[in-house]
Design an enzyme around this catalytic site. Structure first.
Site, PDB file in Angstrom:
ATOM      1  N   SER A 259     -76.579  41.217 -14.020  1.00  0.00           N
ATOM      2  CA  SER A 259     -75.681  42.341 -14.281  1.00  0.00           C
ATOM      3  C   SER A 259     -75.127  42.418 -15.695  1.00  0.00           C
ATOM      4  O   SER A 259     -75.042  41.437 -16.434  1.00  0.00           O
ATOM      5  CB  SER A 259     -74.495  42.361 -13.311  1.00  0.00           C
ATOM      6  N   SER A 297     -79.910  43.455 -10.942  1.00  0.00           N
ATOM      7  CA  SER A 297     -78.910  43.565 -12.000  1.00  0.00           C
ATOM      8  C   SER A 297     -77.973  44.724 -11.703  1.00  0.00           C
ATOM      9  O   SER A 297     -78.395  45.867 -11.551  1.00  0.00           O
ATOM     10  CB  SER A 297     -79.599  43.789 -13.357  1.00  0.00           C
ATOM     11  N   ASP A 299     -75.657  47.098 -13.222  1.00  0.00           N
ATOM     12  CA  ASP A 299     -75.350  47.599 -14.564  1.00  0.00           C
ATOM     13  C   ASP A 299     -74.441  48.817 -14.454  1.00  0.00           C
ATOM     14  O   ASP A 299     -74.883  49.899 -14.048  1.00  0.00           O
ATOM     15  CB  ASP A 299     -76.641  47.943 -15.301  1.00  0.00           C
TER      16      ASP A 299
END
Length: 381
Positions: A259, A297, A299
């Site tokens: 992340s 991830s 984001d």
């Protein structure tokens, strides 16, 4: 070790400490810009930090204990007043939703931010919520508040940190908020970036800013990042990840798939719709560094305006119209570019400031070999 920053009280560097800001001369030693690396065409603010946006404050709480605890908290305060009573326009863009961003739906629904923005590790989001809520409830003027939308983001620092131990407390979150200050912002292995990994190297906190020329409004855009993601690192056109042998489907993704939180601030008069458009451009800055927003991830981009004319009062008489002046769509392009450039530089700054760290179960993540990278960039000019 005891360090006395000019004009500050004593800051104690022990295994358990609070950090907010340090003098700019300490920051300049490791930042790529001071070593000849350039990012884009727009000038930076005075500090090249998110705190170049006037009135904004940042606090760090860094927790390093024993062999296994490597974590912390970072707090961003859009202004120094009562955020619950004087909300700021805000927006959120989800680049990839594998994450736990608390408070996102109310910001999306109402277009306002009413609490300090807290960044921490994945399993400490609950502590972040409680700390932000308790801080807000205790502020004078909020005695009758029965709902506070705490905005808390995270990345997973479990490779270096005993994340299952949930070592962050609400009290430490409150301390972080109360320690927040304007001025230079410490980067690297601090606050919410203490135990993070980026592109297979030690990641952390990074920040940067851009100031538009007066002909384009003279506005400032500041970005702060918590980097903990993977991809194929590129800096100033140099394929650093390939040269160093750390890129997707090698060990970089295995260690760094975790992340990136991006906070975008501006003093420009921009409401939530165009703030979201600015937030979207932050992902372009991430992409310029080689980030790929991989499956695992999370984001997220949080964007807000500190412009005093756009503050939203918590209490407003019935049927009283709110008035605001804000930028037209045609005037947004320069701000978009500012976000892209500042995001790219903030991410690289986090890598240059971070230092090698050993943590949970003896895991070690090395710092980016900065001199080697700088030599490649110099040869590439």
């Amino acid at each position: 070790m005891i360090f006395h920053p000019p004009g500050k009280g004593i800051v104690r560097f022990t295994f358990f400490f609070i950090l907010s800001t340090l003098p700019s001369f300490l920051l300049a030693q490791t930042r790529p810009r001071e070593n000849g690396v350039r990012f884009g065409v727009l000038p930076t603010g005075r500090l090249n930090a998110i705190t170049d946006v006037k009135g904004l404050k940042v606090g760090h709480f860094t927790k390093v204990e024993g062999e296994n605890i490597r974590t912390g908290v970072t707090a961003i305060l859009p202004h120094g007043g009562n955020l619950f009573q004087e909300k700021v326009p805000g927006a959120i863009f989800v680049g990839n939703g594998f994450g736990k961003l608390a408070g996102v739906t109310q910001v999306q629904e109402l277009g306002t931010i009413e609490s300090p923005i807290i960044l921490t590790n994945t399993l400490s989001v609950a502590a972040g919520i409680e700390g932000a809520v308790r801080f807000s409830l205790a502020q004078p003027g909020n005695e009758s508040a029965q709902s506070v939308n705490a905005l808390v983001g995270e990345t997973n620092d479990g490779y270096l940190n005993d994340i299952r131990g949930m070592h962050i407390s609400p009290e430490e979150v409150i301390q972080t908020i109360e320690s927040a200050e304007a001025g230079p912002v410490l980067e690297g292995n601090v606050g919410a970036g203490t135990g993070t990994v980026c592109f297979g190297w030690k990641g952390g906190i990074g920040t940067s800013s851009r100031t538009l020329p007066e002909s384009l409004g003279g506005y400032t855009v500041g970005v702060l990042v918590q980097t903990n993601f993977g991809g194929n690192l590129q800096i100033s056109g140099v394929p650093v990840g390939e040269k160093l042998g750390k890129y997707p489907f090698k060990d970089a993704l295995q260690k760094s798939d975790g992340s990136c939180m991006i906070v975008v601030a501006t003093d420009a008069p921009v409401l939530e719709r165009n703030l979201k458009r600015m937030a979207q451009r932050a992902m372009m800055g991430l992409a310029k560094t080689g980030g790929i927003a991989s499956n695992g991830s999370g984001d997220y981009v949080i964007a807000f305006s500190t412009h005093e004319g756009l503050r939203i009062p918590h209490s407003n008489p019935s049927q009283k119209l709110l008035k605001a002046e804000f930028l037209a769509n045609d005037d947004m392009t320069a701000l978009f570019l500012a976000v892209i450039e500042a995001t790219e530089e903030a991410i690289v700054n986090s890598l240059f400031a971070a230092e090698t760290m050993t943590g949970k179960d003896g895991h070690q993540v090395e710092a980016l070999p900065k001199q080697e990278v700088l030599d490649w960039i110099k040869d590439n000019k």
